[in-house]
Motif scaffolding. Sequence first.
Motif, PDB file in Angstrom:
ATOM      1  N   LEU A 435       0.927  -1.054   0.072  1.00  0.00           N
ATOM      2  CA  LEU A 435       0.076   0.213   0.122  1.00  0.00           C
ATOM      3  C   LEU A 435       0.952   1.356  -0.149  1.00  0.00           C
ATOM      4  N   GLU A 436       1.936   1.229   0.864  1.00  0.00           N
ATOM      5  CA  GLU A 436       2.726   2.634   0.842  1.00  0.00           C
ATOM      6  C   GLU A 436       4.280   2.238   1.327  1.00  0.00           C
ATOM      7  N   CYS A 437       4.996   2.903   0.903  1.00  0.00           N
ATOM      8  CA  CYS A 437       6.524   2.508   1.354  1.00  0.00           C
ATOM      9  C   CYS A 437       7.414   3.542   1.452  1.00  0.00           C
ATOM     10  N   VAL A 438       8.649   3.603   2.339  1.00  0.00           N
ATOM     11  CA  VAL A 438       9.742   4.309   2.290  1.00  0.00           C
ATOM     12  C   VAL A 438      11.000   3.928   1.990  1.00  0.00           C
ATOM     13  N   ALA A 439      11.808   4.317   1.297  1.00  0.00           N
ATOM     14  CA  ALA A 439      13.018   3.869   1.128  1.00  0.00           C
ATOM     15  C   ALA A 439      14.058   4.962   1.669  1.00  0.00           C
ATOM     16  N   THR A 440      15.168   4.528   2.312  1.00  0.00           N
ATOM     17  CA  THR A 440      16.186   5.482   3.108  1.00  0.00           C
ATOM     18  C   THR A 440      17.187   4.642   2.903  1.00  0.00           C
ATOM     19  N   LEU A 491       2.918   4.558   8.553  1.00  0.00           N
ATOM     20  CA  LEU A 491       4.100   5.198   8.410  1.00  0.00           C
ATOM     21  C   LEU A 491       3.728   6.687   9.127  1.00  0.00           C
ATOM     22  N   PRO A 492       4.892   7.079   9.564  1.00  0.00           N
ATOM     23  CA  PRO A 492       4.584   8.496   9.944  1.00  0.00           C
ATOM     24  C   PRO A 492       4.248   9.594   9.006  1.00  0.00           C
ATOM     25  N   VAL A 493       3.452  10.422   9.115  1.00  0.00           N
ATOM     26  CA  VAL A 493       2.740  11.444   8.138  1.00  0.00           C
ATOM     27  C   VAL A 493       3.207  12.872   8.846  1.00  0.00           C
ATOM     28  N   THR A 494       3.362  13.891   7.976  1.00  0.00           N
ATOM     29  CA  THR A 494       3.572  15.238   8.407  1.00  0.00           C
ATOM     30  C   THR A 494       1.979  15.861   8.832  1.00  0.00           C
TER      31      THR A 494
END
Length: 517
Positions: A435-440, A491-494
């Motif tokens: 559904l959603e992801c973050v690459a770091t 996931l953290p959101v602003t």
Amino acid sequence: MSQAVRHDSILDLVLGYCYSSPDTAAIVMDDNVVTYQELRSNIYKVSAYIQGRGVEVGSIIAIMQSNISDALASMLGCLHAGCIYCPVDSLMPPAKIQRTLAVANVDFVLSERNLSYIWQVDDPEFVHYKELPTPASYAALTQRYHPLAYIMFTSGSTGDPKGVAIGHANLIEVFRGWDEVYQLKKLKKHLQLASLSFDVFAGDWLRGLCSGATIYVPTSTEKHVAGSLAEFIVVQQIECAEFTPIVLRELYSYALENNVKLSSFKLLIAGSDAMRVREFKDIRKIISDDCRLVFSYGTTETTIDSTYFEATHEALKDLQNDAPLPIGVPFPCTLTAILKNDGMPADIHEVGELYIGGGGVGQGYLHHDVRTSGRYLRRLPLGRHARWYRTGDLASYDGQNFNLHGRADARIKVQGKLIDLTELEAHLRAHEDILECVATTTPHDLNNKILLLIKLKPTSAKLKREAIALHVSNLEDYPVSSNDIYFTQDLPVTMSGKIDRVEANKIAITLQAGVAK
């Protein structure tokens, strides 16, 4: 009240409907209806208080209120008094609120009781909106004017937040572009979802109140629970809304799984982050055939929206499912240019940095001349005179639409290979179970690694890390190990509804460190 009509104030568009359609609902919230006539009275009450306490034209007043109806009256009242409003979300971290109030140098804060934020001794005065006195008469009240309308602090999701100054002329030009493209007079019911301190909030009230329509405000639960939000849209027969992708994904996934049709929409807009073609094809399944589906692109610095792609059935049919949506064509008030590193214009299909010009280009960053001069340009290298904003986004033009290719600063070296984290995230979102992801990446390490935070769809709880690593292996030169993939419920959101990449980076590194132990 004495009238000082100024056609260069965005407020005049709202007040026009306050006089011509006084009994029309302007704001509906918690079954409470505020008519345009009542909105006008509330605007005047705020303006009378500001002018009565001797606040000078051009002063900055912070707005920190959770009640959207009161917040809108406060913002518009500031404009009527010739002041500049600065929206501040009370749910932001206290240190960030204090910094915002200090940097903006606000005269005072229009607020409300029972805020989550606790007043500090170094803060400016807090004045509760509900306690403002109601003058016996507004006959002597004069509408004042200052070229600037608001200061909007960016979310700070990738760095230190900046205060962006936007003028009345910018808002008028952007509204005219929307009105021409979206035919706003045909839309009577607008959804308000965005946080107060996010520029999409300004888009909500501009499109709604400047066209004489009604803004519908869901409760906090209705905003944040997909099923409740869908029910609100159906019950209220909402016709127009703008969503961030992270909210829209939850909404359309719920609608598809539960066979819910959002057929009242006449215009549905998504923006603020990347989406894929297949996602819009899914969205088309839950809306009516004649609903206009739009993917918009813009920046806070260029007043909300600069370009748009209208995703008709025909337009989507010609695009590959896993391709990112184009950002389309400029709004009528917007100029665009794509320049290569040497300053020369990019050819068709050639990638360069995107520059935005035209009436939406804001006035710069508050108290930061160096940053302003680095991003806001008076002319392009080849002599195109106008005010331009250097976006930092890589783009190309295919002869019909503009397309984004990530950030100019999103390419980093990992194990000696040049990696585009935005491309990697886009590839991950193409997986049917993600559904959603973050690459770091891990910091300050010669052998740094790519770390992935993955949020799965509710129906995909059994997906294995190895399957994700295999999916990534379809990309060339993206060294991702299954040991560096972490699942998360959220996931953290602003405050603006975008993924908070600074916080996500901290979470991923903490998880990686824990596993290493």
